[in-house]
Write an enzyme that holds these catalytic residues in place. Structure first.
Site, PDB file in Angstrom:
ATOM      1  N   ASP A  23      58.406  57.702  80.759  1.00 47.79           N
ATOM      2  CA  ASP A  23      57.066  58.014  80.270  1.00 47.79           C
ATOM      3  C   ASP A  23      57.031  57.566  78.812  1.00 47.79           C
ATOM      4  OD1 ASP A  23      54.739  59.083  79.294  1.00 47.79           O
ATOM      5  OD2 ASP A  23      55.269  61.175  79.667  1.00 47.79           O
ATOM      6  N   LYS A  87      51.352  53.472  70.530  1.00 48.07           N
ATOM      7  CA  LYS A  87      50.768  53.161  71.843  1.00 48.07           C
ATOM      8  C   LYS A  87      49.258  52.918  71.740  1.00 48.07           C
ATOM      9  CE  LYS A  87      50.653  55.227  76.495  1.00 48.07           C
ATOM     10  NZ  LYS A  87      51.100  56.415  77.236  1.00 48.07           N
ATOM     11  N   GLU A 187      49.878  56.898  84.889  1.00 44.13           N
ATOM     12  CA  GLU A 187      50.431  58.229  84.626  1.00 44.13           C
ATOM     13  C   GLU A 187      49.958  59.288  85.637  1.00 44.13           C
ATOM     14  OE1 GLU A 187      49.313  58.528  80.532  1.00 44.13           O
ATOM     15  OE2 GLU A 187      50.810  57.052  79.944  1.00 44.13           O
ATOM     16  N   ASP A 211      44.790  64.886  82.794  1.00 45.40           N
ATOM     17  CA  ASP A 211      45.910  64.549  81.913  1.00 45.40           C
ATOM     18  C   ASP A 211      45.425  64.408  80.476  1.00 45.40           C
ATOM     19  OD1 ASP A 211      47.948  63.365  80.481  1.00 45.40           O
ATOM     20  OD2 ASP A 211      48.461  61.887  82.010  1.00 45.40           O
TER      21      ASP A 211
END
Ligand code: AMP
Length: 622
Positions: A23, A87, A187, A211
């Site tokens: 992850d 990211k 994800e 999420d």
């Protein structure tokens, strides 16, 4: 089955190489595997029990690089040289992140050489891919240390909204870190795997995966049946997460302290950021938080915090509503709601999601680890250890090519399951046209100018043929990583060309969402624009065919016939200039009515000529 090998040099037994799940998060990253004995997905932990590596990279003036926990203290003491949230920069242009530049304490530059951002540390420039590769290399090193075996293969997760560039950038970062990235998966899909959903083939479930991580928000609606995971819809915002909750607290405190701007005080700004995150975490279990900042006491209650973040939480609920609409489902259709990401520990978030979906949420798996655990399950499937499961993902936006008049011709509609492919035939507009331009776009609007260009290429070397005769098949192929390959082939001659579409830079963060909204608000205008473009294209074709006919066959027509046709052509030309769809259609019809009898007459004469043995050629009829 795990295989055992023998190291020829030492004679010792070696465990076969493991495929790990990673992850790669905005705030935190971690590695998980399927435990060889328990067969359960397990996050890899150091001896101190820590599994999480903060996604932070620090560069010192001697060229040393530190990653993770060691780098974190430098967020305060050396913010210019300490990179967090890299990211968020993946596959982004400077333009994309300009509005959010304040958030970063380090220097983000546009070096004018390509459209992607770089981070400047001292005199060195790093791409987001470089920065992510440092994090991945650290994760690889840790995994090798814990597993005592080389780790070279991995499954890496990305937010569902990551576009091609961002997925490719993630893959490249893996490669730079010495990892063979076997699969990039979304994800939310990984999270559902971690919850063990779909393991029982008789199970039929529709689930929502909510999420909310450090920097991204995704909502996915998945259907699980026969051990098959099908993503029905996704929605979200790649610029919404726990960082925004921190920012709400920072702004509140700055107001309280009468501070307007901390731009020139990078160190203080960083300190306040860390204090805000601490406050948020404490407020997940307590009602009140207090600390000291620059010699002053600052505090916040849970009630105030909830008032501050209410609009942010509401944004996520709006995304949920859109995802449900796209999936064509009612709230009552959702059997399970999974909570993923550290920010779902915020009580208001849990409460709001439970209220929206009208049920208790499922948060039994550690929300920080759940994505990595799911990636490990996927890695295990790829290793061939779990063949009963298959994964289907979907494309978040429609993909198509530009056709005459700048229209978008969709080959793969939005929410198409991937891997997938689609093909359609096109032809040339002009006689003896030897090249055809294939311009690929992503988006929901009818005109390509309103969509996002992904790339273009020209299929060259088509043998010279009359317009309309070549058969050009355009094929879109999306592989399991969600990366698009476009090929074009002229079927009569076999001339072909294939390109991997790697767009220059990604969408700005709100754009995916904005594009969907735009397509709804502009649907009516788009439809009438499409109708106008189609009428215009048809009118122009009619004009060109008539002109050709007149040039070839003027000798067979009377003067009156010629002038009648010429004035009908003029009228149509005028209607096209006026951009009046109804007028264009009427004038096209009129010209057709006038010229058709002439064409038929010329045809009859040609046929009777042929019967007399003169012979005719196809092109003479045109
Ligand atoms: P993730 O990207 O899933 O690792 O989530 C990280 C985000 O979760 C960060 O913004 C953290 O501040 C936030 N977070 C972690 N623990 C908590 C907590 N107990 N309460 C609220 N937010 C948290």
């Amino acid at each position: 089955m795990a295989k055992i090998g023998i190291n020829i040099a030492t004679g010792s037994l070696q465990q076969s190489e493991m495929i790990v799940g990673i992850d790669l998060g905005t705030t935190n990253s971690l590695v998980a595997i399927i435990h060889p004995e328990t067969k359960l997905p397990t996050a890899l932990k150091e001896f101190d029990g820590s599994s999480i590596v903060p996604s932070v990279v620090h560069f010192d003036s001697f060229g040393n690089v530190e990653v993770g926990e060691q780098a974190k203290p430098f967020l305060e003491s050396d913010p210019q040289n300490t990179i967090f949230s890299a990211k968020r920069l993946m596959g982004k242009s400077h333009q994309d992140i300009r509005a959010h530049q304040d958030f970063f304490a380090y220097k983000i530059i546009d070096d004018n050489r390509d459209s992607l951002v770089k981070v400047q540390v001292g005199s060195t420039f790093y791409s987001p891919i470089d920065l992510s590769s440092y994090i991945l290399a650290e994760l690889k090193k840790r995994a090798e240390h814990i597993l005592k075996t080389p780790v070279t293969k991995a499954v890496i997760t990305v937010p569902a909204y990551f576009n091609d560039t961002q997925r490719q950038a993630t893959r490249d970062a893996g490669k730079l870190a010495g990892l063979d990235v076997l699969r990039i998966i979304n994800e939310p899909t990984a999270a559902s795997l971690a919850y063990g959903l779909g393991m029982d083939p008789s199970e039929e479930k529709t689930i929502a995966v909510y999420d909310l991580g450090g920097g991204t928000f995704d909502i996915s609606i998945l259907k699980i049946s026969n051990g098959l995971f099908e993503v029905l819809s996704t929605n979200g915002d790649t610029y919404l997460g726990g960082d925004d909750l921190d920012r709400a607290i920072i702004q509140y405190w700055m107001k309280q302290m009468g501070l307007d701007d901390l731009e020139d005080h990078k160190l203080l700004k960083q300190q306040l950021r860390l204090a805000a995150e601490k406050a948020k975490i404490v407020l997940s279990t307590q009602e009140f938080f207090e600390t000291e900042f620059a010699g002053e006491k600052i505090s916040i209650t849970r009630q105030i915090f909830e008032t501050l973040i209410e609009p942010i939480v509401q944004n996520t609920m709006d995304c949920c509503a859109r995802a449900m609409k796209d999936a064509g489902l009612q709230i009552a259709d959702i059997n399970t709601v999974l909570m993923v990401g550290g920010s779902t520990r915020v009580p208001l978030v849990k409460k709001s999601v439970a209220t929206f979906f009208n049920q208790e949420v499922n948060d039994s798996v550690n929300p920080d680890e759940v994505v990595a655990l799911g990636a490990a399950v996927q890695a295990d499937i790829l290793a061939g250890n779990n063949q009963s499961m298959l994964l289907l993902d979907i494309t978040p936006l429609s993909l198509g090519i530009e056709t005459m008049g700048g229209l978008m011709d969709v080959l793969l509609p939005r929410n198409a399951k991937i891997p997938t492919q689609a093909a359609r035939q096109y032809t040339t507009q002009k006689d003896a046209q030897t090249g055809i331009n294939i311009a690929v776009y992503q988006g929901e609007r009818d005109l390509v100018k309103d969509n996002r260009p992904l790339g273009a290429f020209t299929l060259k070397g088509i043998p010279s043929m009359p317009a309309g005769l070549p058969k050009v098949e355009v094929r879109f192929l999306i592989n399991a990583d969600g990366i698009l390959q476009v090929s074009a082939k002229e079927l009569r001659s076999g001339v072909s060309q294939t390109v991997d579409i790697k767009p220059q830079y990604g969408l700005t963060d709100e754009e995916v969402e904005q594009r969907l909204l735009d397509s709804l608000t502009n649907a009516k205008a788009d439809i009438s624009m499409r109708a106008l473009v189609e009428a215009r294209t048809e009118g122009e074709q009619m004009l060109s065919v008539t002109e050709k006919f007149m040039m070839k066959n003027a000798a067979l027509l009377t003067k009156d016939e010629i002038s009648l046709t010429a004035s009908a052509m003029q009228a149509l030309q005028l209607a096209i200039t006026m951009e009046d769809k109804h007028l264009i259609q009427a004038k096209t019809e009129e010209l057709n009515d006038i010229s058709r009898p002439f064409a038929e007459r010329v045809m009859d004469q040609a046929i009777s000529g042929a019967l007399k043995g003169k012979g005719i050629e196809d092109k003479d009829l045109q």
